[in-house]
Enzyme design. Sequence first.
Site, PDB file in Angstrom:
ATOM      1  N   ASP A  21       0.869  -1.171   0.000  1.00 39.43           N
ATOM      2  CA  ASP A  21       0.000   0.000   0.000  1.00 39.43           C
ATOM      3  C   ASP A  21       0.909   1.224   0.000  1.00 39.43           C
ATOM      4  O   ASP A  21       1.651   1.441   0.956  1.00 39.43           O
ATOM      5  CB  ASP A  21      -0.866  -0.071   1.272  1.00 39.43           C
ATOM      6  CG  ASP A  21      -1.979   0.946   1.264  1.00 39.43           C
ATOM      7  OD1 ASP A  21      -1.885   1.928   0.500  1.00 39.43           O
ATOM      8  OD2 ASP A  21      -2.937   0.759   2.043  1.00 39.43           O
ATOM      9  N   GLU A 116      -2.414   0.046  -4.466  1.00 36.41           N
ATOM     10  CA  GLU A 116      -2.507  -1.142  -3.619  1.00 36.41           C
ATOM     11  C   GLU A 116      -2.512  -2.410  -4.441  1.00 36.41           C
ATOM     12  O   GLU A 116      -3.137  -2.445  -5.499  1.00 36.41           O
ATOM     13  CB  GLU A 116      -3.848  -1.104  -2.879  1.00 36.41           C
ATOM     14  CG  GLU A 116      -3.771  -0.910  -1.406  1.00 36.41           C
ATOM     15  CD  GLU A 116      -5.148  -1.043  -0.807  1.00 36.41           C
ATOM     16  OE1 GLU A 116      -5.618  -2.166  -0.664  1.00 36.41           O
ATOM     17  OE2 GLU A 116      -5.743   0.006  -0.516  1.00 36.41           O
TER      18      GLU A 116
END
Length: 458
Positions: A21, A116
Amino acid sequence: MVGASPYDARMRAEPTILHVDLDAFFAAVEQRDKPSLQGKPVVVGGIGGRGVVATASYEARAFGVHSAMPTAEARRRCPNAAFLAGRFHAYREASRAVMELLRSISPLVEPLSLDEAFVDLAAAPGFTDYSVAGVSALGLELKDRVAEVTGGLTGSVGIGTSKFIAKIASELDKPNGMVVIAPGMERDLLRPMQVTVIPGVGPATAENLRRIGVHTVADLEEISAEELVRVVGKSHGRNLFQLARAQDDRLVEPEREAKSVSVEDTYETDHVDRRLLAALVDRQAAKVTERLTKARLSGRTVTLKVRLHDFSTHTRSATLPGPTDDARTVARVARTLLSELDTSGGVRLLGVGVSSLADWIQDDLFADTGEFGDTESIDGPEPLDAETENALASVGRRRAWLPGLDVTHDEHGQGWVWGSGRGVVTVRFETAASPTGRVLSFAADDPALHVLNPAPET
DNA sequence: TCTGGGGTCCTAGGACCC
DNA sequence: TCTGGGGTCCTAGGACCC
């Protein structure tokens, strides 16, 4: 009974799923490319009166600014932040570089968004050491390489025995963290956490659970599957029952096909004029079909979305006998759907979407069948009267010099728009490769000043 | 200056068919 | 004349995610 065994088929025995992320992604790209903003609060998002925050830098978060907050509120909390409209070409490029890097580790990469992704390390060629130390070393090296390929962006990495655990792990040490959850430790990790850490538990579900006395995952574990199904529905209830026990055998799926394509716009002011609304719907139909065509897709179901002055949201849809990517067909259906709604109180948002997608394009069998209201004979949308024409032109006309936009000046070189108004544009001349630059102002119509990159999309 | 845009998945009811 | 289920498709709305 399976519960007591450490070898639960519903999770892996080794920590082979990695989640990355990128930290405060949009804002971090802006700080990378605008040296004067490094270490300063930066807010990226809608900068108009009805905009919301997409990403706040950590410096801005310290003032209480966060994603999905109305930008007006963010300005109150952090008036000295830089408020930028966003440069999606730059975000896409950074994302592309990271995804390519991930695919060099394992072919099984599942992007969740620009910033992500999951990676299945079990499919990583040549990688064999799935000990905690082994995957930690890989995670740390990955972070270094993310910084290399993105010009210094940081990411947070989580590694565990399932998607669920990997995702939770990446949250634990943000920003710039790296956490491996050792096999067998999953449930001890989860038990003290709030149920809202579970992806899929938002405000409504959390409230439903709170009413039966469930706040933490440990509380959730005490509830039977039957009761959970009663409280939150069949699918969600079963999922929660399993996730409370860290049972998650979902695969990393590298290729997921699009299920719908849509366009929507919130207007600066509410619109009432039906001719204008119809013209706006036409414009959106053209946009959505352009994207369909580019993606070599077509679809059978057209959905019109309308948000009224009171924020109530309504959708109307119609399914055609066969798929289309034709702008006139989609526009005709969408207009017909619009005519079924009472918009007299004012419309703040319109949207047009196409679903039931096919990955092939049928000849225009339905373009002119007239099933949904007939039918201007040939090309183009209905002709507009002059008044509607004017109104249409002024709605959503891009502000020419959006803050954050890359520009270049014939004499001073490359920079970015710091602000504009009253016929003046202020530019800071700096790039990722330069030191902090100086600020100069120009007339908005200065012929020496040019927009450098595609305009932001939202 | 209240509340973006692009998605996914689920539910529930009705139509329709066998 | 009364009374079935099951499966699929469609529609509207809602929750949720980034």
